[in-house]
Structure formats: C-alpha cells, structure tokens
Design a protein around this motif. Structure first.
Motif, PDB file in Angstrom:
ATOM      1  N   ALA A  29      25.818  39.349  40.363  1.00 21.76           N
ATOM      2  CA  ALA A  29      25.169  39.957  39.050  1.00 21.76           C
ATOM      3  C   ALA A  29      24.153  38.888  38.643  1.00 21.76           C
ATOM      4  N   GLU A  30      23.039  39.164  38.196  1.00 19.52           N
ATOM      5  CA  GLU A  30      22.065  38.755  37.359  1.00 19.52           C
ATOM      6  C   GLU A  30      22.527  38.239  35.942  1.00 19.52           C
ATOM      7  N   ILE A  75      26.327  43.994  30.827  1.00 19.92           N
ATOM      8  CA  ILE A  75      27.565  43.820  31.112  1.00 19.92           C
ATOM      9  C   ILE A  75      28.400  45.045  31.124  1.00 19.92           C
ATOM     10  N   SER A  76      28.036  45.932  30.110  1.00 20.51           N
ATOM     11  CA  SER A  76      28.584  47.072  29.772  1.00 20.51           C
ATOM     12  C   SER A  76      28.688  48.193  30.988  1.00 20.51           C
ATOM     13  N   GLN A  77      27.556  48.124  31.680  1.00 21.61           N
ATOM     14  CA  GLN A  77      27.523  48.654  32.904  1.00 21.61           C
ATOM     15  C   GLN A  77      28.080  48.169  34.276  1.00 21.61           C
ATOM     16  N   MET A  78      28.772  46.992  34.274  1.00 23.92           N
ATOM     17  CA  MET A  78      29.236  46.382  35.240  1.00 23.92           C
ATOM     18  C   MET A  78      30.396  46.821  35.752  1.00 23.92           C
ATOM     19  N   GLU A 114      34.937  44.400  39.243  1.00 20.81           N
ATOM     20  CA  GLU A 114      34.758  43.620  40.272  1.00 20.81           C
ATOM     21  C   GLU A 114      33.369  42.496  40.133  1.00 20.81           C
ATOM     22  N   ASP A 115      32.435  43.234  39.844  1.00 18.89           N
ATOM     23  CA  ASP A 115      31.267  42.560  39.313  1.00 18.89           C
ATOM     24  C   ASP A 115      31.314  41.564  38.431  1.00 18.89           C
ATOM     25  N   ALA A 116      31.851  42.041  36.966  1.00 14.76           N
ATOM     26  CA  ALA A 116      32.061  41.448  36.033  1.00 14.76           C
ATOM     27  C   ALA A 116      33.019  40.069  36.143  1.00 14.76           C
ATOM     28  N   LEU A 140      31.690  38.730  29.230  1.00 16.31           N
ATOM     29  CA  LEU A 140      32.313  39.089  30.516  1.00 16.31           C
ATOM     30  C   LEU A 140      33.880  39.134  30.495  1.00 16.31           C
ATOM     31  N   ARG A 141      34.508  38.269  29.906  1.00 17.42           N
ATOM     32  CA  ARG A 141      35.953  38.160  29.626  1.00 17.42           C
ATOM     33  C   ARG A 141      36.519  39.486  28.873  1.00 17.42           C
ATOM     34  N   LYS A 142      36.092  39.619  27.889  1.00 14.96           N
ATOM     35  CA  LYS A 142      36.206  40.921  27.051  1.00 14.96           C
ATOM     36  C   LYS A 142      35.761  42.066  27.885  1.00 14.96           C
ATOM     37  N   HIS A 143      34.780  42.134  28.626  1.00 17.55           N
ATOM     38  CA  HIS A 143      34.640  43.439  29.578  1.00 17.55           C
ATOM     39  C   HIS A 143      35.810  43.570  30.493  1.00 17.55           C
TER      40      HIS A 143
END
Length: 82
Positions: A2-3, A8-11, A14-16, A47-50
């Motif tokens: 991921a760029e 992030i909310s749309q990841m 696995e991508d996050a 990212l961790r929170k997501h």
C-alpha cells in the motif's frame, strides 16, 4: 504494498498489516530522517489501530455464532458494529 497516501480506513486487514510491517522495517533501519520517522510512527500507530479494530470486529462476529442443541453451529446472528 500500500502506498503511504492510501486511506487506511479503506484498507483490508492484510494490506494494513503489510503496510505496518513496512513501517516497522523502515524505522528499524535507523536510516530514516527524524521528521520522516515521526510521520512513519504516526502512520504505524494508525495502521495498528485499524488492524486491531478489524480483529476485534472479526472476533465479535465469531462470538455471535449460535450453537444448536447438539453444540454444533446452527447459524449466526448479524453483528452490528458500533
């Protein structure tokens, strides 16, 4: 991968997780300038929170499985994320 500008909310989880691993690898090298390190740390925390929220939601859905009289899964109840 991921760029950095990806929402992030749309990841997916696995991508996050892959993006979080990339952040950690970059920070561990010690070769990132201080300002960029701070930005990476902030992104890593988001990212961790997501990832944690996605895991918590998955666990809640699993816990909603309804067991039948024989103890086997008889169905599921919809999980309403709040």
């Amino acid at each position: 991968m991921a760029e950095q500008g990806t929402d992030i909310s749309q990841m997916s989880f696995e991508d996050a997780l892959r993006a979080l691993e990339d952040v950690v690898r970059r920070l561990e090298t010690g070769e990132v300038p201080l300002d960029e390190s701070i930005d990476l740390y902030e992104r890593g925390e988001t990212l961790r929170k997501h990832c944690q929220a996605r895991l918590d939601a998955a666990q809640a859905r699993i816990e909603k499985i309804v067991a039948g009289p024989d103890g086997k899964a008889a169905g599921i109840e919809p999980f309403e994320a709040g």
